[in-house]
Design an enzyme around this catalytic site. Structure first.
Site, short mmCIF file in Angstrom:
data_model
loop_
_atom_site.label_atom_id
_atom_site.label_comp_id
_atom_site.label_asym_id
_atom_site.label_seq_id
_atom_site.Cartn_x
_atom_site.Cartn_y
_atom_site.Cartn_z
N GLU A 22 0.78 -1.08 0.03
CA GLU A 22 -0.18 -0.21 -0.01
C GLU A 22 0.73 1.32 -0.11
O GLU A 22 0.51 2.35 -0.73
CB GLU A 22 -1.16 -0.01 1.23
N CYS A 78 -17.78 -2.59 -19.04
CA CYS A 78 -17.97 -2.20 -17.73
C CYS A 78 -19.14 -2.90 -17.19
O CYS A 78 -20.44 -2.79 -17.93
CB CYS A 78 -18.21 -0.58 -17.52
N CYS A 86 -25.13 3.25 -15.11
CA CYS A 86 -24.07 4.47 -14.81
C CYS A 86 -24.69 5.83 -15.05
O CYS A 86 -25.21 6.00 -15.85
CB CYS A 86 -22.72 4.02 -15.61
N TYR A 102 -6.29 6.89 3.41
CA TYR A 102 -6.74 5.76 2.48
C TYR A 102 -5.89 4.53 3.01
O TYR A 102 -6.60 3.35 3.11
CB TYR A 102 -6.14 6.04 1.23
N CYS A 152 -15.89 1.86 -21.37
CA CYS A 152 -17.45 1.55 -20.97
C CYS A 152 -18.10 0.31 -21.36
O CYS A 152 -18.98 -0.39 -20.77
CB CYS A 152 -18.29 2.86 -21.47
N ASP A 173 -10.05 5.74 -2.30
CA ASP A 173 -8.64 6.20 -3.09
C ASP A 173 -9.26 6.85 -4.39
O ASP A 173 -10.51 7.08 -4.75
CB ASP A 173 -7.72 4.83 -3.35
N CYS A 182 -12.90 1.69 -15.41
CA CYS A 182 -13.21 3.04 -15.55
C CYS A 182 -12.30 3.99 -15.07
O CYS A 182 -11.95 4.56 -14.10
CB CYS A 182 -14.28 3.21 -14.21
#
Length: 287
Positions: free
Chosen positions: A32, A196, A202, A115, A193, A133, A186
């Site tokens: 991370e 997706c 959306c 985060y 798209c 995030d 995305c």
DNA sequence: AAGGCGTGGCT
DNA sequence: TAGCCAAGCCT
């Protein structure tokens, strides 16, 4: 809402080592920190070398901070290496060498903000925290709010939405799934798209994919900035075996005023240790 | 709270 | 090509 996320994730997730069954909290924490503003492809090899060399926080805590900076290589933002080293020492000193599991303890560690504390508590320990995030913020901006980009700074409305949407059943998988969708589909510049799983509901698509409205998104200057000079100075020190004479540092940048300012800044940040006789090295000291 | 802080790949 | 962008943190 967004029920399609987890099914999509189960078939499209990347096989990343810090997600493996045998992952450790320390490995998750290291990943991370490394992933803060740095792409997966550059992190992976450095992460492997790091956890092999320092399998536990105590292993890193025994090293000089300069060793952490050198092992960081060219990941960028070397302060992260210094803070990760500091986090390892704090984990040894205050948590018996084990990565703490609570958000409240994690966020007290150097280099760990909202985060990263939420991500480690979620992905290493299975706790329920909104993981907000840049990917999650972008997916929510589009899928829910109908905007191309989220606001420049995280708002209370975004936190409220993330909390509302976060399931009580397996929140970590939901979080990693929405992050992965943002990373792979995305995306910021050219969202895919057609691929997706959320495309039919959306809000941004349904609104006709409007352009970004609102204040311009902040870019980052690079050429000619102190950051560029700092990067060059650090590269020289990282690639040297021992102390480096001032003349070798002077060679990286012509403008002496800016060069001195950059070097002073690195010393003030604890990334460079000045020695006698005009020599410099990566830090050996306690912090 | 706005800006500083690395690096390199992609379009 | 020159920006844009990448799992932020800190002051």
């Amino acid at each position: 809402m967004l029920d399609a996320l987890i099914p999509w994730y189960t078939t499209h997730a990347r096989d990343l080592p810090w997600r493996a069954e045998d992952r450790t909290p320390w490995g998750v924490l290291v990943s991370e920190i490394m992933l803060q503003q740095t792409p997966v492809a550059r992190v992976e090899p450095v992460w492997h070398a790091w956890v092999r060399r320092w399998p536990e926080p105590a292993d890193l805590a025994k090293e000089e901070p300069g060793e952490a900076i050198r092992a960081w290589g060219r990941l960028g933002y070397p302060r992260r290496a210094l803070r990760l080293h500091g986090a390892a020492r704090a984990i040894v000193d205050e948590h018996d060498g084990r990565v703490p599991s609570s958000y409240e303890e994690l966020i007290e560690l150097p280099g760990i903000g909202d985060y990263t504390a939420a991500a480690v508590a979620s992905f290493a320990f299975g706790h329920r925290h909104p993981v907000l995030d840049t990917n999650v913020r972008r997916v929510l901006a589009r899928a829910v709010s109908g905007r191309r980009y989220p606001p420049n700074a995280t708002t209370a409305a975004e936190r409220r939405l993330a909390e509302e949407l976060l399931p009580y059943d397996d929140a970590p998988t939901w979080s990693v799934a929405i992050m992965e969708l943002g990373a792979l589909v995305c995306t910021a510049r050219a969202p895919r798209c057609r691929d997706c799983p959320l495309t039919e509901t959306c809000a941004w698509r349904l609104a006709g994919s409007p352009e970004h409205d609102g204040p311009p998104r902040r870019g980052q200057a690079w050429a000619g900035t102190d950051r560029q000079v700092r990067g060059r100075l650090m590269a020289v020190l990282r690639d040297a075996d021992g102390p480096v004479g001032k003349e070798r540092l002077d060679a990286v940048w012509a403008d002496g005023v800016q060069r001195e300012r950059a070097l002073d800044g690195l010393v003030a940040d604890g990334l460079v240790e000045p020695l006698a006789q005009g020599y410099y090295r990566l830090p050996s000291g306690p912090a």
